[in-house]
Design a protein around this motif. Structure first.
Motif, PDB file in Angstrom:
ATOM      1  N   ASP A 113      97.541  70.942  28.778  1.00 12.22           N
ATOM      2  CA  ASP A 113      96.275  71.574  28.438  1.00 12.22           C
ATOM      3  C   ASP A 113      95.277  70.574  27.857  1.00 12.22           C
ATOM      4  N   GLY A 114      95.774  69.651  27.037  1.00 14.32           N
ATOM      5  CA  GLY A 114      94.885  68.680  26.416  1.00 14.32           C
ATOM      6  C   GLY A 114      94.172  67.810  27.437  1.00 14.32           C
ATOM      7  N   ALA A 115      94.885  67.417  28.481  1.00 11.82           N
ATOM      8  CA  ALA A 115      94.295  66.585  29.525  1.00 11.82           C
ATOM      9  C   ALA A 115      93.266  67.371  30.321  1.00 11.82           C
ATOM     10  N   ARG A 116      93.573  68.619  30.633  1.00  9.32           N
ATOM     11  CA  ARG A 116      92.622  69.451  31.358  1.00  9.32           C
ATOM     12  C   ARG A 116      91.347  69.665  30.540  1.00  9.32           C
ATOM     13  N   TRP A 117      91.525  69.818  29.251  1.00 14.50           N
ATOM     14  CA  TRP A 117      90.374  69.982  28.358  1.00 14.50           C
ATOM     15  C   TRP A 117      89.494  68.731  28.417  1.00 14.50           C
ATOM     16  N   LYS A 118      90.112  67.559  28.367  1.00 16.81           N
ATOM     17  CA  LYS A 118      89.350  66.305  28.435  1.00 16.81           C
ATOM     18  C   LYS A 118      88.647  66.163  29.779  1.00 16.81           C
ATOM     19  N   GLN A 119      89.340  66.557  30.854  1.00 17.80           N
ATOM     20  CA  GLN A 119      88.718  66.467  32.175  1.00 17.80           C
ATOM     21  C   GLN A 119      87.496  67.372  32.266  1.00 17.80           C
ATOM     22  N   GLU A 120      87.595  68.560  31.719  1.00 26.94           N
ATOM     23  CA  GLU A 120      86.456  69.476  31.757  1.00 26.94           C
ATOM     24  C   GLU A 120      85.273  68.914  30.979  1.00 26.94           C
ATOM     25  N   ALA A 121      85.561  68.296  29.824  1.00 28.33           N
ATOM     26  CA  ALA A 121      84.494  67.706  29.022  1.00 28.33           C
ATOM     27  C   ALA A 121      83.830  66.541  29.762  1.00 28.33           C
ATOM     28  N   LEU A 122      84.635  65.703  30.409  1.00 27.80           N
ATOM     29  CA  LEU A 122      84.087  64.590  31.188  1.00 27.80           C
ATOM     30  C   LEU A 122      83.262  65.097  32.366  1.00 27.80           C
ATOM     31  N   PHE A 123      83.724  66.151  32.996  1.00 29.23           N
ATOM     32  CA  PHE A 123      82.999  66.718  34.132  1.00 29.23           C
ATOM     33  C   PHE A 123      81.632  67.244  33.702  1.00 29.23           C
ATOM     34  N   GLN A 124      81.570  67.932  32.565  1.00 26.97           N
ATOM     35  CA  GLN A 124      80.288  68.432  32.076  1.00 26.97           C
ATOM     36  C   GLN A 124      79.343  67.284  31.735  1.00 26.97           C
ATOM     37  N   GLU A 125      79.890  66.201  31.214  1.00 30.89           N
ATOM     38  CA  GLU A 125      79.073  65.021  30.938  1.00 30.89           C
ATOM     39  C   GLU A 125      78.535  64.428  32.238  1.00 30.89           C
ATOM     40  N   LEU A 126      79.369  64.427  33.270  1.00 28.65           N
ATOM     41  CA  LEU A 126      78.936  63.916  34.571  1.00 28.65           C
ATOM     42  C   LEU A 126      77.830  64.785  35.158  1.00 28.65           C
ATOM     43  N   LEU A 127      77.989  66.105  35.075  1.00 27.51           N
ATOM     44  CA  LEU A 127      76.952  67.006  35.577  1.00 27.51           C
ATOM     45  C   LEU A 127      75.637  66.783  34.841  1.00 27.51           C
ATOM     46  N   GLN A 128      75.726  66.602  33.539  1.00 25.34           N
ATOM     47  CA  GLN A 128      74.518  66.377  32.753  1.00 25.34           C
ATOM     48  C   GLN A 128      73.820  65.093  33.192  1.00 25.34           C
ATOM     49  N   GLN A 129      74.601  64.075  33.473  1.00 24.14           N
ATOM     50  CA  GLN A 129      74.014  62.815  33.929  1.00 24.14           C
ATOM     51  C   GLN A 129      73.371  62.975  35.295  1.00 24.14           C
ATOM     52  N   LEU A 130      74.042  63.650  36.201  1.00 26.78           N
ATOM     53  CA  LEU A 130      73.482  63.856  37.535  1.00 26.78           C
ATOM     54  C   LEU A 130      72.183  64.657  37.471  1.00 26.78           C
ATOM     55  N   ALA A 131      72.151  65.669  36.613  1.00 26.01           N
ATOM     56  CA  ALA A 131      70.947  66.483  36.476  1.00 26.01           C
ATOM     57  C   ALA A 131      69.810  65.689  35.841  1.00 26.01           C
ATOM     58  N   ALA A 132      70.144  64.874  34.827  1.00 26.83           N
ATOM     59  CA  ALA A 132      69.115  64.114  34.117  1.00 26.83           C
ATOM     60  C   ALA A 132      68.520  63.011  34.974  1.00 26.83           C
ATOM     61  N   GLU A 133      69.314  62.479  35.902  1.00 32.36           N
ATOM     62  CA  GLU A 133      68.834  61.381  36.731  1.00 32.36           C
ATOM     63  C   GLU A 133      68.011  61.861  37.920  1.00 32.36           C
TER      64      GLU A 133
END
Length: 295
Positions: free
Chosen positions: A159-179
């Motif tokens: 579960d901990g790894a999945r949680w980290k992956q979800e957080a990284l994915f949201q950061e990636l989406l934010q970057q894609l949207a901001a760029e």
């Protein structure tokens, strides 16, 4: 330019990802249809040649392409050199649509958004906009996020790894949207947001539109026009609603008497506060508190 628009909440969620390190010249990306998930491709070397609906894409180094879950995609030609790319599958349980242009950031709110505005205790809906095809302005940052996502696959059963992956994915989406180009707020939106921040900061005080205009270096009439377009109300109405929501929080979270709550949210007279609260909420402050009182 096709733009994918996701209504949130809920936000899109991560499923899985990988990295293709050796896609030799002459290879083609597989053709698929109705796969049921979004497929994000990020090329780090070489080029992928793909088509979806009536649009063809050359996804070269530093470029991204999001393939839709409801459309067929297929290669248009083989790679001319060894190509490396990340792939990432994601999905949403919320509403999404496709537009041919980016919407202005912070544009006029819909009737639904006005019914659940920034001062509400309920979640305010918003839109995440992602260009279906784009050239990354900061490719190294996106590649780093993707590498960390892929590295966590070996422990994705935890579960901990999945949680980290979800957080990284949201950061990636934010970057894609901001760029994405053209997503910066307009001058009118900037004015409205600055005014809202001012009102939120000074709501306990005797606020005047003249003082706010002087502080923000905008004419009060211009501020009112911008706030009406952005939030669907005047500065005076925005301030009143924000004060009411702060009062509701104090009624729920404290045992302060109504007279003190009135002072805390910027009213000099408790009777006037009670009258405005009753008109806004449909019941008096005391009756509002009693609805949540433990018996």
């Amino acid at each position: 330019m096709n733009v994918l628009q996701f209504k949130a909440p809920p936000l899109p969620h991560y499923i899985t990802s990988g990295f293709v390190s050796d896609f030799p010249a002459g290879s083609k990306h597989v053709g698929r249809q109705n796969v049921g998930v979004f497929d994000l491709l990020v090329v780090t070397k070489g080029c992928l040649y793909l088509r979806e609906e009536d649009r063809s894409y050359e996804v070269g180094e530093g470029c991204t392409l999001i393939l839709r879950p409801d459309q067929a995609h297929y290669p248009t030609r083989p790679c001319t050199e060894t190509t490396q790319h990340y792939w990432l599958h994601f999905q949403t349980t919320g509403e999404w649509s496709v537009s041919d242009a980016l919407l202005p950031s912070g544009g006029p709110v819909s009737e639904e958004e006005q019914s659940s505005p920034a001062w509400s205790l309920e979640a305010r809906p918003f839109h995440l906009q992602l260009p279906q095809f784009s050239r990354l302005q900061k490719p190294d940052s996106a590649h780093s996020l993707l590498a960390r996502l892929v590295a966590l696959n070996v422990s994705a059963h935890l579960d901990g790894a999945r949680w980290k992956q979800e957080a990284l994915f949201q950061e990636l989406l934010q970057q894609l949207a901001a760029e994405a180009p053209g997503t910066g707020p307009s001058p009118g939106v900037i004015c409205a947001r600055q005014a809202a921040a001012y009102l939120r900061e000074h709501y306990r005080e005797d606020v005047t539109v003249q003082a706010m205009g002087g502080s923000l270096n905008f004419h009060p009439i211009y501020i009112a026009r911008c706030m009406q377009a952005e939030y669907g109300c005047s500065p005076v109405e925005y301030l009143l609603r924000y004060r009411m929501e702060q009062a509701k929080l104090l009624l729920l979270q404290t045992d302060y008497p109504v007279t003190r709550i009135a002072e805390e949210v910027g009213f000099n007279q408790a009777a006037y506060f009670t009258a405005r609260f009753t008109k806004y909420e449909g019941l008096s402050p005391r009756r509002y508190r009693q609805r949540f009182a433990h018996t």
